[in-house]
Write an enzyme that holds these catalytic residues in place. Structure first.
Site, PDB file in Angstrom:
ATOM      1  N   CYS A 139       1.861  -7.110   4.935  1.00 37.33           N
ATOM      2  CA  CYS A 139       0.537  -6.497   5.126  1.00 37.33           C
ATOM      3  C   CYS A 139      -0.199  -6.375   3.798  1.00 37.33           C
ATOM      4  O   CYS A 139       0.070  -5.476   3.006  1.00 37.33           O
ATOM      5  CB  CYS A 139       0.686  -5.127   5.783  1.00 37.33           C
ATOM      6  SG  CYS A 139      -0.890  -4.290   6.055  1.00 37.33           S
ATOM      7  N   CYS A 142      -2.212  -3.152   3.393  1.00 40.49           N
ATOM      8  CA  CYS A 142      -1.358  -1.988   3.082  1.00 40.49           C
ATOM      9  C   CYS A 142      -0.915  -2.002   1.622  1.00 40.49           C
ATOM     10  O   CYS A 142      -0.897  -0.963   0.957  1.00 40.49           O
ATOM     11  CB  CYS A 142      -0.099  -1.990   3.955  1.00 40.49           C
ATOM     12  SG  CYS A 142      -0.382  -2.311   5.698  1.00 40.49           S
ATOM     13  N   ASP A 143      -0.526  -3.168   1.122  1.00 42.88           N
ATOM     14  CA  ASP A 143       0.199  -3.218  -0.145  1.00 42.88           C
ATOM     15  C   ASP A 143      -0.477  -3.994  -1.273  1.00 42.88           C
ATOM     16  O   ASP A 143       0.022  -3.990  -2.401  1.00 42.88           O
ATOM     17  CB  ASP A 143       1.597  -3.823   0.098  1.00 42.88           C
ATOM     18  CG  ASP A 143       2.413  -2.987   1.081  1.00 42.88           C
ATOM     19  OD1 ASP A 143       2.267  -1.753   1.062  1.00 42.88           O
ATOM     20  OD2 ASP A 143       3.175  -3.564   1.872  1.00 42.88           O
TER      21      ASP A 143
END
Length: 315
Positions: A139, A142-143
């Protein structure tokens, strides 16, 4: 089936990520006495995520597993019954709906909330699993932030891969994009955006031979499928964007889904084609797939279930 092995509940929640736990919190507060089965991966995908910095209310960030423990504790404190077990078979032919847990225990439920999530597809490399959370991620949204100003690689050729490569290109110095064939599957407009982004370097006809690094990602070895040569590229982050698989197989004969298995809900609600069956989180959301959106839809599912049961005179 032996009656000692069956049980009747008002609201059954299947799955325990942010969607399932939030549904349990709302359902318990509404006195619906929800029973939640955690499934094969208690806490969902967040249990394999290390740092979560984009969920509101955690100003210093939080480890994914710790966050899911907080969710579970809150649901339990509100009165939800959290159990370990996997839904292995359902019969939604007649109400109350029937769900079998671990092939043996039968639960009959007035309302069912499906929050079984989706699993990221992986390449199947040992190094990919070993370094998952230590530079390997499925992701970018997300990261990606953790790799600001660094070099990263992404594997994939569809719209999601293109979108994530473009997202990473705004944060990272260089994005090395590994594409298996001599063309991408992404829509024309997404392909054009990728090709026109100067810090995205595409490796055509290539695959990931190995992710290198002992305790964290340090490089990727890319193999050219045409001439069998390999090239080692130093990177800090490796993103897998080859798709997700919704965990919806056991519901297939009963619930309407799209061609890839995502449960279809009536827009603006969590209602499925069956009254009293609701779906929340990543099992019905292929667009956002974030903890906060999953939690929001879990809240919606509990409210939809409450209204449904109330109208039926069951709560």
């Amino acid at each position: 089936m032996d009656n000692a092995q069956s049980e009747k509940v008002h609201v059954l929640i299947i799955g325990s990520g942010p969607a399932g736990y939030t549904a349990a919190i709302y359902a318990a507060r509404a006195n619906m006495k929800p029973v939640l089965y955690q499934g094969i991966q208690p806490g969902g995908q967040l249990t394999i995520t290390t740092e979560v910095e984009n969920y509101p209310g955690y100003p210093n960030g939080v480890q994914g597993p710790d966050m899911m423990i907080d969710f579970e504790k809150q649901a339990t404190r509100m009165g939800a019954e959290i159990r370990y077990g996997i839904a292995t078979k359902v019969d939604f032919g007649l109400q109350p709906y029937k769900v079998w847990i671990d092939d043996e225990k039968l639960i009959e439920a007035d309302a069912v909330i499906i929050s079984t999530g989706a699993s990221a597809k992986w390449l199947g490399l040992e190094s990919e699993q070993r370094l998952n959370g230590y530079g390997v991620s499925a992701c970018a949204v997300c990261d990606g932030f953790f790799f600001k100003g660094k070099e990263v690689a992404i594997v994939g050729a569809g719209d999601t891969a293109a979108e994530e490569a473009l997202y990473l290109s705004k944060l990272c110095t260089t994005v090395h994009m590994i594409v298996r064939r001599d063309q991408m599957r992404a829509s024309k407009i997404m392909q054009e955006r990728v090709l026109n982004t100067t810090n995205i370097k595409i490796y055509w006809n290539s695959e990931t031979d190995e992710i290198l690094g002992d305790k964290k990602v340090e490089a990727v070895r890319i193999k050219n499928r045409i001439n069998n040569t390999t090239e080692t590229v130093p990177i800090h982050g490796f993103f897998v964007a080859i798709g997700h698989q919704p965990n919806s197989d056991i519901f297939k004969p009963w619930i309407h889904m799209d061609e890839t298995g995502y449960i279809q809900t009536i827009p603006g609600t969590t209602k499925t084609n069956l009254e009293g069956v609701f779906a929340a989180g990543d099992v019905q959301d292929k667009n956002y797939r974030q903890a906060v959106t999953a939690a929001g839809s879990g809240c919606m599912a509990a409210l939809d279930a409450e209204r449904y049961l109330s109208a039926k005179g069951l709560v």
